[in-house]
Design a protein around this motif. Structure first.
Motif, mmCIF file in Angstrom:
data_model
loop_
_atom_site.group_PDB
_atom_site.id
_atom_site.type_symbol
_atom_site.label_atom_id
_atom_site.label_comp_id
_atom_site.label_asym_id
_atom_site.label_seq_id
_atom_site.Cartn_x
_atom_site.Cartn_y
_atom_site.Cartn_z
ATOM 1 N N LYS A 152 94.140 38.808 93.631
ATOM 2 C CA LYS A 152 94.364 38.503 92.093
ATOM 3 C C LYS A 152 92.803 39.254 91.539
ATOM 4 C CE LYS A 152 97.349 34.795 92.664
ATOM 5 N NZ LYS A 152 97.710 33.298 92.416
ATOM 6 N N GLU A 153 92.385 38.725 90.314
ATOM 7 C CA GLU A 153 91.262 39.280 89.743
ATOM 8 C C GLU A 153 90.214 38.728 90.377
ATOM 9 O OE1 GLU A 153 89.077 39.587 85.444
ATOM 10 O OE2 GLU A 153 90.954 38.943 85.585
ATOM 11 N N LYS A 154 90.064 37.088 90.632
ATOM 12 C CA LYS A 154 89.012 36.757 90.996
ATOM 13 C C LYS A 154 89.247 35.865 92.077
ATOM 14 C CE LYS A 154 86.022 36.786 86.861
ATOM 15 N NZ LYS A 154 85.374 35.999 85.859
ATOM 16 N N SER A 155 90.322 35.955 92.697
ATOM 17 C CA SER A 155 90.802 35.177 94.042
ATOM 18 C C SER A 155 91.854 35.923 94.720
ATOM 19 C CB SER A 155 91.464 33.808 93.500
ATOM 20 O OG SER A 155 92.739 34.119 92.660
ATOM 21 N N PHE A 156 92.215 35.493 95.809
ATOM 22 C CA PHE A 156 93.199 36.021 96.721
ATOM 23 C C PHE A 156 94.016 34.638 97.621
ATOM 24 C CE2 PHE A 156 89.501 36.039 99.487
ATOM 25 C CZ PHE A 156 89.900 35.748 100.647
ATOM 26 N N ALA A 157 95.240 35.049 97.659
ATOM 27 C CA ALA A 157 96.120 34.196 98.647
ATOM 28 C C ALA A 157 96.544 34.576 99.951
ATOM 29 C CB ALA A 157 97.024 33.675 97.879
#
Length: 536
Positions: A152-157
């Motif tokens: 994502k923009e400022k995170s990742f899963a």
């Protein structure tokens, strides 16, 4: 796995030869009981037992020296992104986790580096998740950490699974989301989740991870895929700002060493007494000095020692290269690049590293990484040149090439090599099938056209041979095709046209040991004799 194949392993003749030898021995001993009164049944039992024990010990020694793949224990990482259009971020996370894993636990249990998937051809196939999953099953790689990443923009899963092969048993599964600015949490979490399954090393908690850089990761993938020119095109502009990120320049210098080494293969032998070194060597020395300086500054990148050693090898400074290679080999005896550079040392040095010769080094590489295509082809070529077709080594080479093709059926060079193995046995039908398979994969490959032309010439089908040989010349001006065209024209009595082909092949002489150039010279003389002329 088939029990017979497993017991046979890589022993020449396998379990069937063992049973045959035991049977013949028992038959001889039984015959001795019948014809010799002094050789009693007691002697028969004692000698039979001794023979079986001796044969079994000998068989076991050969089996364990080169056990079948399933006897090895491999572990690896395969990360992919939910958005299949990009791979750079998964490559970045793969690099972080790879650095954390122990490279090996024993001489039979080791880390199968994700970068080894790029050792195939075409190297772009190494990106394919389907190919990797097939390789994992066929080799097999016994424990694999699979990860699906959603950025994502400022995170990742990350959704991870630890799977055991070849049973495909799911050992563990976990999911977590991370902030892009708290990257250190990611490897710590993975290490904790994989505890007891994969051998992660303890890291310094205060060691900050480098921020993800799409350009650098793309350049690294090009480097691992041996696309050094494209790698440099990406890194040259960025490395001018190396003060902001010195890693750009480190990878650029490593690519320069690779490219300069390849240029040296086509360059004339350097004059040791010349005041100025050739261009490729000046670039090589400059890149090496910069890498040495980065090591002094504490810059950490994988295989810096190996690249410095390789630069010395290109200059034939083997003593300096060995210093760096010895250190790298002690740290990780499963490092393919270290072993490939060791193969370039003088044969007298192999024994200090536990090898008997260059073929022994190649076999060792293929033993733990059957995907190393260039080594496989060189090793098989050496076997064909040194052993008759009916002997065991060419049969073993064929098995190894066929096994590789089961994993990577898109390799043109492997199909060509399989065709050459069949050609040595004079199995023309199988040779043609292998060459035509290579031709279907790469229709514009001059080497494939040339080999088909040679095959049809030897099959006494000169008209078909001419078509393929002319295609080889049209595609890449293939030099050896001129020799066979000259031979065909000479056999048809077209001596003047044959002369042109032979003379052109001689003009492309590659060195003093160019066998085909000397054959062309013989062809010139035969044509001149037929025409009643003398060579000018």
């Amino acid at each position: 796995m088939d029990l017979i194949s497993y017991i046979s392993g890589n022993v020449p003749g396998g379990i069937y030869l063992y049973i045959l030898i035991v049977f013949i021995t028992l038959l001889i001993l039984f015959f001795m009981v019948r014809v010799n009164e002094l050789f009693t049944r007691k002697h028969f039992l004692i000698w039979s037992l001794l023979a079986i024990v001796l044969y079994s010990v000998l068989y076991a020694v050969i089996w364990f020296r080169d056990p079948p793949p399933h006897h090895l224990r491999r572990y690896s990482i395969i990360l992919s992104e939910k958005d299949s259009g990009t791979t750079w971020f998964s490559n970045y996370l793969t690099g972080i986790l790879s650095d954390r894993l122990n490279p090996f636990l024993s001489d039979r249990e080791y880390f199968f580096s994700p970068y080894w998937f790029y050792r195939i051809s075409p190297p772009d196939s190494g990106h394919s998740v389907q190919f990797r999953q097939k390789a994992v099953t066929e080799l097999p790689i016994h424990k694999v950490l699979f990860g699906l990443i959603e950025r994502k923009e400022k995170s990742f899963a990350v959704d991870i699974e630890i799977v055991q092969f070849p049973s495909r048993k799911l050992l563990h599964r976990a999911f977590k989301e991370f902030n892009i600015y708290s990257l250190n949490e990611f490897p710590e979490w993975v290490s904790a989740e994989c505890n007891g399954f994969l051998p992660f090393q303890n890291q310094q908690p205060d060691k900050k991870l480098p921020y993800p850089d799409s350009l650098l990761e793309q350049a690294k993938m090009l480097f691992f895929g041996a696309q050094y020119e494209r790698c440099l095109q990406l890194l040259n502009p960025a490395s001018r700002k190396s003060g902001e990120n010195p890693r750009y320049d480190v990878w650029r210098q490593m690519a320069v060493i690779k490219k300069a080494g390849m240029e040296s293969l086509d360059a004339p032998e350097p004059n040791r007494f010349a005041r100025e070194k050739p261009h490729w060597q000046r670039r090589l020395v400059s890149a090496r000095n910069r890498l040495i300086n980065y090591i002094r500054l504490g810059q950490e990148e994988p295989d810096l020692d190996v690249m410095i050693a390789e630069s010395y090898i290109w200059e034939k400074d083997f003593a300096s290269a060995e210093i760096f290679l010895e250190k790298a080999y002690i740290e990780n005896p499963f490092n393919i690049d270290v072993l490939l550079n060791l193969a370039s040392l003088h044969p007298s040095r192999y024994q200090d590293f536990g090898f008997t010769g260059v073929q022994d080094i190649y076999e060792h590489i293929l033993y733990f990484c059957p995907l190393e295509e260039k080594v496989l082809l060189t090793w098989a070529e050496n076997i064909l040149n040194r052993n008759p077709s009916y002997s065991a080594p060419p049969q073993y080479a064929r098995q190894q090439v066929e096994r590789y093709l089961e994993i990577n059926p898109h390799s043109v060079n492997a199909w060509l090599m399989l065709g050459k193995i069949f050609a040595q046995k004079a199995d023309r039908q199988s040779t043609r099938d292998a060459f035509l398979k290579a031709d279907s994969i790469s229709p514009a490959n001059a080497a494939v056209k040339y080999n088909l032309g040679v095959l049809y010439y030897e099959w006494n089908k000169p008209d078909i041979a001419v078509d393929y040989l002319e295609e080889a010349i049209e595609i890449d001006n293939y030099p050896d095709a001129y020799l066979y065209l000259g031979v065909i024209l000479m056999e048809k009595g077209k001596y003047q046209e044959a002369l042109e082909k032979f003379r052109y092949r001689v003009s492309r002489k590659k060195g003093e040991d160019d066998f085909y150039a000397y054959q062309a010279m013989k062809g010139i003389q035969q044509c001149l004799d037929a025409l009643g002329e003398t060579d000018q």
